[in-house]
Design a protein around this motif. Structure first.
Motif, mmCIF file in Angstrom:
data_model
loop_
_atom_site.group_PDB
_atom_site.id
_atom_site.type_symbol
_atom_site.label_atom_id
_atom_site.label_comp_id
_atom_site.label_asym_id
_atom_site.label_seq_id
_atom_site.Cartn_x
_atom_site.Cartn_y
_atom_site.Cartn_z
ATOM 1 N N ILE A 159 -29.440 11.274 -19.669
ATOM 2 C CA ILE A 159 -29.634 9.944 -19.093
ATOM 3 C C ILE A 159 -28.499 9.693 -18.095
ATOM 4 N N TYR A 160 -28.884 9.435 -16.861
ATOM 5 C CA TYR A 160 -27.934 9.173 -15.775
ATOM 6 C C TYR A 160 -27.519 7.707 -15.859
ATOM 7 N N LEU A 161 -26.245 7.426 -16.116
ATOM 8 C CA LEU A 161 -25.765 6.054 -16.262
ATOM 9 C C LEU A 161 -25.157 5.495 -14.980
ATOM 10 N N GLY A 162 -24.567 6.364 -14.177
ATOM 11 C CA GLY A 162 -23.933 5.877 -12.963
ATOM 12 C C GLY A 162 -23.443 7.008 -12.090
ATOM 13 N N GLN A 163 -23.210 6.652 -10.819
ATOM 14 C CA GLN A 163 -22.731 7.645 -9.866
ATOM 15 C C GLN A 163 -21.920 6.943 -8.793
ATOM 16 N N GLU A 164 -20.699 7.401 -8.584
ATOM 17 C CA GLU A 164 -19.890 6.968 -7.450
ATOM 18 C C GLU A 164 -20.020 8.057 -6.390
ATOM 19 N N LEU A 165 -20.229 7.642 -5.139
ATOM 20 C CA LEU A 165 -20.404 8.601 -4.059
ATOM 21 C C LEU A 165 -19.551 8.232 -2.861
ATOM 22 N N LYS A 166 -19.010 9.249 -2.211
ATOM 23 C CA LYS A 166 -18.338 9.078 -0.924
ATOM 24 C C LYS A 166 -18.945 10.120 0.010
ATOM 25 N N PHE A 167 -19.533 9.649 1.107
ATOM 26 C CA PHE A 167 -20.149 10.530 2.085
ATOM 27 C C PHE A 167 -19.079 10.899 3.109
ATOM 28 N N THR A 168 -18.682 12.160 3.139
ATOM 29 C CA THR A 168 -17.520 12.571 3.916
ATOM 30 C C THR A 168 -17.856 13.337 5.195
ATOM 31 N N ALA A 169 -19.085 13.827 5.316
ATOM 32 C CA ALA A 169 -19.499 14.543 6.528
ATOM 33 C C ALA A 169 -21.023 14.513 6.608
ATOM 34 N N PRO A 170 -21.576 14.580 7.828
ATOM 35 C CA PRO A 170 -23.030 14.548 7.959
ATOM 36 C C PRO A 170 -23.671 15.858 7.519
ATOM 37 N N VAL A 171 -24.936 15.752 7.101
ATOM 38 C CA VAL A 171 -25.734 16.934 6.775
ATOM 39 C C VAL A 171 -26.828 17.039 7.826
ATOM 40 N N LYS A 172 -26.819 18.144 8.551
ATOM 41 C CA LYS A 172 -27.803 18.390 9.607
ATOM 42 C C LYS A 172 -28.992 19.162 9.029
ATOM 43 N N PHE A 173 -30.110 19.067 9.710
ATOM 44 C CA PHE A 173 -31.274 19.842 9.311
ATOM 45 C C PHE A 173 -30.890 21.326 9.355
ATOM 46 N N GLY A 174 -31.247 22.061 8.318
ATOM 47 C CA GLY A 174 -30.916 23.483 8.242
ATOM 48 C C GLY A 174 -29.625 23.783 7.504
ATOM 49 N N ASP A 175 -28.831 22.753 7.182
ATOM 50 C CA ASP A 175 -27.631 22.988 6.384
ATOM 51 C C ASP A 175 -28.015 23.375 4.963
ATOM 52 N N THR A 176 -27.283 24.314 4.404
ATOM 53 C CA THR A 176 -27.478 24.696 3.004
ATOM 54 C C THR A 176 -26.394 24.003 2.196
ATOM 55 N N ILE A 177 -26.839 23.168 1.263
ATOM 56 C CA ILE A 177 -25.927 22.329 0.482
ATOM 57 C C ILE A 177 -25.842 22.850 -0.948
ATOM 58 N N LYS A 178 -24.620 22.959 -1.419
ATOM 59 C CA LYS A 178 -24.377 23.340 -2.811
ATOM 60 C C LYS A 178 -23.847 22.119 -3.547
ATOM 61 N N ALA A 179 -24.597 21.654 -4.541
ATOM 62 C CA ALA A 179 -24.173 20.537 -5.386
ATOM 63 C C ALA A 179 -23.532 21.124 -6.644
ATOM 64 N N GLU A 180 -22.322 20.675 -6.937
ATOM 65 C CA GLU A 180 -21.594 21.179 -8.098
ATOM 66 C C GLU A 180 -21.137 20.019 -8.977
ATOM 67 N N VAL A 181 -21.177 20.244 -10.280
ATOM 68 C CA VAL A 181 -20.654 19.264 -11.225
ATOM 69 C C VAL A 181 -19.664 19.960 -12.152
ATOM 70 N N GLU A 182 -18.659 19.186 -12.578
ATOM 71 C CA GLU A 182 -17.664 19.693 -13.520
ATOM 72 C C GLU A 182 -17.333 18.594 -14.525
ATOM 73 N N VAL A 183 -17.382 18.938 -15.797
ATOM 74 C CA VAL A 183 -17.063 17.984 -16.855
ATOM 75 C C VAL A 183 -15.561 17.707 -16.830
ATOM 76 N N VAL A 184 -15.202 16.422 -16.639
ATOM 77 C CA VAL A 184 -13.786 16.045 -16.581
ATOM 78 C C VAL A 184 -13.384 15.073 -17.690
ATOM 79 N N GLU A 185 -14.376 14.526 -18.394
ATOM 80 C CA GLU A 185 -14.063 13.596 -19.490
ATOM 81 C C GLU A 185 -15.203 13.593 -20.496
ATOM 82 N N LYS A 186 -14.823 13.582 -21.779
ATOM 83 C CA LYS A 186 -15.803 13.482 -22.867
ATOM 84 C C LYS A 186 -15.442 12.299 -23.746
ATOM 85 N N ARG A 187 -16.434 11.468 -24.035
ATOM 86 C CA ARG A 187 -16.261 10.382 -25.006
ATOM 87 C C ARG A 187 -17.252 10.639 -26.130
ATOM 88 N N ASP A 188 -16.845 11.491 -27.056
ATOM 89 C CA ASP A 188 -17.741 11.926 -28.132
ATOM 90 C C ASP A 188 -18.317 10.757 -28.926
#
Length: 138
Positions: free
Chosen positions: A79-108
């Motif tokens: 379940i997606y609860l929230g997302q903070e985003l900062k757009f830092t550069a444009p994405v042009k048609f034909g760009d290959t984008i790699k989306a990565e996630v890393e666990v930085v906090e756990k609240r068991d």
């Protein structure tokens, strides 16, 4: 198919998804959302912008983060609860984008994870960065 539970996830766990953004992707997104901003769909107008041509919707590109979270880490049932985003550069048609996630906090006790989220293009330029908050499946 079930995703990972919080007990199966460790700090530092990572996952990624990669996709080339096409003109078709942008037009389909514009049609679905109604966001027909000329920056995305009108080459003549977009050519006069600071980007010198059409760019993909930021929210279309950030949707690749959702693909990682919902399919890989934590995966199905997340379940997606929230997302903070900062757009830092444009994405042009034909760009290959790699989306990565890393666990930085756990609240068991609350069954909540925070994940660093980053999208980079084929040149390694960060185009989106942020932080996601999710509830993995139980």
């Amino acid at each position: 198919m079930k995703g990972l539970t919080i007990a199966e996830i460790s700090l530092g766990d990572q996952a990624s998804f990669q996709k080339t953004i096409t003109e078709t992707d942008v037009y389909l997104y514009a049609g679905i959302t109604g966001d027909n901003n000329p920056a995305h769909i009108n080459e003549v107008v977009a050519a006069e912008s600071r980007f010198k041509g059409r760019i993909a919707h930021g929210m279309l590109v950030s949707g690749l983060i959702s693909a990682v979270l919902g399919v890989q880490l934590p995966g199905p049932g997340t379940i997606y609860l929230g997302q903070e985003l900062k757009f830092t550069a444009p994405v042009k048609f034909g760009d290959t984008i790699k989306a990565e996630v890393e666990v930085v906090e756990k609240r068991d006790e609350k069954n909540i994870l925070k994940l660093k989220t980053t999208c980079t293009n084929q040149d390694g330029t960060v185009v989106i960065e942020g932080m996601a908050t999710v509830m993995p499946p139980k």
